[in-house]
Enzyme design. Sequence first.
Site, short mmCIF file in Angstrom:
data_model
loop_
_atom_site.label_atom_id
_atom_site.label_comp_id
_atom_site.label_asym_id
_atom_site.label_seq_id
_atom_site.Cartn_x
_atom_site.Cartn_y
_atom_site.Cartn_z
N ASP A 65 56.28 36.13 54.81
CA ASP A 65 55.53 36.83 55.85
C ASP A 65 54.26 37.46 55.29
O ASP A 65 53.27 37.60 55.99
CB ASP A 65 56.40 37.94 56.46
CG ASP A 65 57.69 37.41 57.03
OD1 ASP A 65 57.65 36.39 57.73
OD2 ASP A 65 58.75 38.02 56.77
N LYS A 89 47.89 44.55 37.28
CA LYS A 89 48.91 43.50 37.08
C LYS A 89 49.05 43.23 35.58
O LYS A 89 48.04 43.20 34.89
CB LYS A 89 48.48 42.22 37.81
CG LYS A 89 48.37 42.35 39.31
CD LYS A 89 47.75 41.10 39.93
CE LYS A 89 46.30 40.93 39.55
NZ LYS A 89 45.62 39.82 40.23
N ASP A 125 46.20 32.71 39.58
CA ASP A 125 45.78 31.61 38.71
C ASP A 125 46.17 31.85 37.25
O ASP A 125 45.88 31.03 36.39
CB ASP A 125 44.25 31.43 38.78
CG ASP A 125 43.52 32.60 38.14
OD1 ASP A 125 43.68 33.74 38.63
OD2 ASP A 125 42.80 32.40 37.15
#
Length: 300
Positions: free
Chosen positions: A21, A222, A247
């Site tokens: 979602d 991250k 990526d």
Amino acid sequence: MTGPVKITSKTEVEEFLSKYDDFLFDCDGVLWQGDVLLPKVKETLDLLRARGKRLIFVTNNSTKSRKAYTKKFSKLGIDVTAEEIFGSAYSAAVYLKKVVKFPADKKVLVLGESGIEEELASEGIQFVGGTDPTLRRDIEPEDYDKIVPDPSIGCVLSGLDLHLNYLKLSMALMNLQVPDTLFLATNIDSTYPTHGKLFPGAGTMCAPLVLASKRQPISLGKPSKAMMDCVKAKFEFEPTRTCMVGDRLDTDIRFGQDGDLGTLLVLTGVNKESDILAEDAEIVPMHYMTKLGDIFELLN
């Protein structure tokens, strides 16, 4: 453990999309390279929105604020709101304000660009350093006696600084020698992918400080848990129905895995197919495809 699934057909795209979602997207290397939009990205994002998917853009690039990012998206023809963007600079500001409840009378010493300054200001956090033009110079003999711990500084925040120099590093180290001074990093990426090449990342900015201070920063980008906690708190998504698209294996895909999300690697940035198919691959995505635009192209 089964290997990653390469999405190459309309049926595989439909099956993939039915699982999620919410989609978290890295930006450079996924949506664009430098200032060039990758093929069929806009059409893919429009398709996902039309299907009721929620899009969230999660980037480790701290040089731009959320507001600045919306301008870049707009310039590339993509309509995105600031509320849909979660950058490492904003993550650091949220962490200081909401998590550690940074004292209002303290300041943050910034190694970084205007993106960090804008996000700290948005949360009402005082700062020094950053883009201050008086610090963009060589260190002078008289500076050595003047550089001392500043009692008003409660945190050193290191990001990607395009004007890093010995003077800034010296000021940061002096304050990090005070045990109570927080040491934060917007992210600790070793490299920064842009314009189809790899340049030194934010991790290379704080590496000298880590070596000299013998301290490790808390990373707010991250793949840190701190950033995931902040993103989850803001967007309140269901992890099993959410997919991280990136990526780069060691940041994007690991970030998704550690957060119990689905993962999709696109091959338009740092890592290639050989990296995930290697026998000794430590991090592999659930799914991968040549480029994000394949979603639109395979469905049409």
